[in-house]
Each structure stands twice: as C-alpha cells, then as structure tokens.
Design a protein around this motif. Structure first.
Motif, PDB file in Angstrom:
ATOM      1  N   SER A  34      65.611  68.242  51.321  1.00  0.00           N
ATOM      2  CA  SER A  34      64.165  68.366  51.404  1.00  0.00           C
ATOM      3  C   SER A  34      63.264  67.283  50.323  1.00  0.00           C
ATOM      4  N   THR A  35      63.894  65.762  50.134  1.00  0.00           N
ATOM      5  CA  THR A  35      63.740  64.931  48.813  1.00  0.00           C
ATOM      6  C   THR A  35      63.079  63.360  49.979  1.00  0.00           C
ATOM      7  N   HIS A  36      63.922  63.139  50.904  1.00  0.00           N
ATOM      8  CA  HIS A  36      64.021  62.640  51.756  1.00  0.00           C
ATOM      9  C   HIS A  36      63.371  62.514  52.953  1.00  0.00           C
ATOM     10  N   TRP A  49      72.689  62.982  48.587  1.00  0.00           N
ATOM     11  CA  TRP A  49      72.404  62.868  47.324  1.00  0.00           C
ATOM     12  C   TRP A  49      70.697  62.903  46.978  1.00  0.00           C
ATOM     13  N   PHE A  50      69.575  63.338  45.969  1.00  0.00           N
ATOM     14  CA  PHE A  50      68.261  63.179  46.358  1.00  0.00           C
ATOM     15  C   PHE A  50      67.381  61.615  46.689  1.00  0.00           C
ATOM     16  N   GLY A  51      66.453  61.631  47.991  1.00  0.00           N
ATOM     17  CA  GLY A  51      66.240  60.834  48.240  1.00  0.00           C
ATOM     18  C   GLY A  51      64.774  60.557  47.034  1.00  0.00           C
ATOM     19  N   PRO A  52      63.979  59.774  47.773  1.00  0.00           N
ATOM     20  CA  PRO A  52      62.466  58.794  47.238  1.00  0.00           C
ATOM     21  C   PRO A  52      61.416  59.914  47.201  1.00  0.00           C
ATOM     22  N   GLU A  53      61.410  60.946  47.628  1.00  0.00           N
ATOM     23  CA  GLU A  53      60.424  61.447  47.891  1.00  0.00           C
ATOM     24  C   GLU A  53      59.925  62.941  46.954  1.00  0.00           C
ATOM     25  N   GLY A  54      60.960  63.329  46.076  1.00  0.00           N
ATOM     26  CA  GLY A  54      60.883  64.047  45.011  1.00  0.00           C
ATOM     27  C   GLY A  54      60.292  65.505  45.527  1.00  0.00           C
TER      28      GLY A  54
END
Length: 282
Positions: A34-36, A49-54
């Motif tokens: 959900s964070t990409h 791992w978590f992405g840039p969109e937060g």
C-alpha cells in the motif's frame, strides 16, 4: 505432567514462530504494498519493504475512491459494512438468546420439535436458500437498503444452540429461588439468565461481527446502488477492472483498512472472547 525437555521447547517455539509468520506475512505484504506506486507491481513482484508513497494511498481512497472500478469513497463502504455487521450481530444475539430461553424455560406443545427444526437449518447455508430469500426481499421492497442487507442474515441456529447449552447448565435451584421471590419470566431473564450469559454473548458477538463484515455474496445480489456497497464488494470491484491495470497499492490500502474494524473488535473483547470459548460448562 509435561516433561521439561530443551529440545521439545525449542521445537515448539519454532513451530509457533512459523505459524505466526504464515499468518502475518500476507498482512505485512498488504501493508508494504500500500506504500508503493502502481509502477512497482508491473514486474509481477511484491516489494518487501515500505515504499515512498507512505499514507497517500489511504488518504486518496478515503476521500475519492476509484472511478475506474465504480466504487464510491471507501469511507462510505466502511460505514455500510459496519452497519450491516452490527445489525447482524445484534439481531442474531437477540433472536438466538430469546428463542433459546423460550425452549429451555417454557413448556409448550412442540417445544423439542421447534428446537430440532431450528437445529436442522445448520445444514442450509445462505447459498442454498439464496433464491427464495432474494424473492422475499425483492417482494418486500428491501433491495438496496440496510434492512435488505442485514435482516435475512440475522437468524442463527448455531447461536441458538450455544445459548440453549448455557441455559441448560443453570441449576434448577436458581429458577426455583427466583420463582419464590416472585420473579416472572422476563425478570428472571434480565436479572439472571442474561448476566450469566455475558461471556458467551461476547464470544459470539466477535464471531458474528466478523461473519457479517466479511459477507460478499448476499450484498452482491441485493445491492445495485453504489450508496449501499460494502467494503468487501469494493475490494472485489477494484481488483476486477476491465479497461485498466489493477492499482494494487490502492487495493492493498483498502484491504488494510478493511481489516482494522474486526481487529479492533477482537482486541477490545479479547478477554471475554477467550473466556467464553474456554468455559467448560457448556
């Protein structure tokens, strides 16, 4: 007595860790996805791992929805699912505990026959009786309404059976004492039977809330208006787009938001839920 062997202790912990990992991994992947951005899933792989969109996907889905899949804002679908789940939970508990009380404490012709007719409906899931149920709902004009979503699902033979088992464990002396004190059936129900069923009500409430929250087939049949879409319907429509690539980051954001209400219910009622399941006198 269980022997204290280091090898068995290590093995049991490894098995528990593997079990937790198997359950938690899909949740972790949904949270990370959900964070990409959407482009991160073109290759068919899921990041770990978590992405840039937060949290931008969550804010966008709560406020706007997805026009390409025909879903309304997610907040509305969450609200619809909450109303449906709460109505089903309260309705099932109210009807089941009342019918179980009547079967246990009232003597009337056909009492056992009534119980077994209720019990036999355990073999008739919603899918088996969905056509006549839909016809009844349509004839009553309940399509595209909260009543149409919830009322046909509020009868529960399982809950009736469990409450009957609870009432059968109550001692006859309690009933006799209440009768000597001048308590009528309703007073005995409110002052004794209902409080003694508190843990069972809590355990069943958690199970029935999750049951109502996860309903898909029945809402899909009785709902054609976007104003009454549930969250499970929204997730399915988002993943089944025809003229566009599924936006997996937004889908996973909705999946995570859809998990939160059942998780909160389980956490809030954890102690009563566990106590209601492990009590031996049932």
């Amino acid at each position: 007595m269980v022997e204290n062997r280091p090898l068995l202790t290590v093995l049991s912990h490894v098995i528990l860790i593997l079990g937790v990992a198997a359950v938690a991994l899909p949740v972790w992947l949904a949270l990370v996805a959900s964070t990409h951005p959407t482009s991160a899933f073109v290759s068919g792989t899921v990041p770990l791992w978590f992405g840039p969109e937060g949290l931008s996907s969550y804010a966008r889905m709560l406020g706007e929805g997805v026009s390409t899949s025909g879903t309304p804002p997610i907040g509305l679908m969450l609200w619809n699912s909450l109303i449906m789940a709460m109505t089903i939970t309260i309705g099932k508990i109210a009807i089941s505990i009342s019918s179980a009380f009547a079967i246990c404490y009232f003597r009337f012709p056909g009492r056992q026959l009534a119980f077994w007719m209720i019990f036999i409906t355990l073999m008739l899931p919603v899918e088996v009786r969905i056509v006549p149920t839909f016809e009844v709902v349509a004839n009553l004009g309940l399509l595209n309404s909260y009543a149409g979503l919830s009322v046909p699902l509020i009868a529960s033979a399982t809950a009736t059976f469990l409450f009957r088992q609870v009432f059968l464990t109550l001692p006859d002396e309690l009933t006799e004492a209440a009768r000597i004190d001048g308590a009528g059936p309703l007073k005995f129900f409110w002052d004794h039977a209902l409080p003694l069923s508190r843990t069972n009500i809590a355990a069943l409430s958690v199970i029935l809330f999750i049951y109502g929250w996860n309903q898909y087939l029945w809402p899909l049949i009785v709902t054609t208006d976007e104003a009454h879409y549930t969250i499970v319907m929204g997730i399915k429509r988002m993943a089944s787009v025809v003229d566009d690539v599924p936006r997996w980051n937004e889908i996973m954001a909705v999946v995570v938001m859809a998990m939160l209400p059942p998780v909160l219910v389980v956490v809030a009622m954890q102690k009563l839920f566990v106590k209601g399941l492990v009590e031996t006198e049932k």
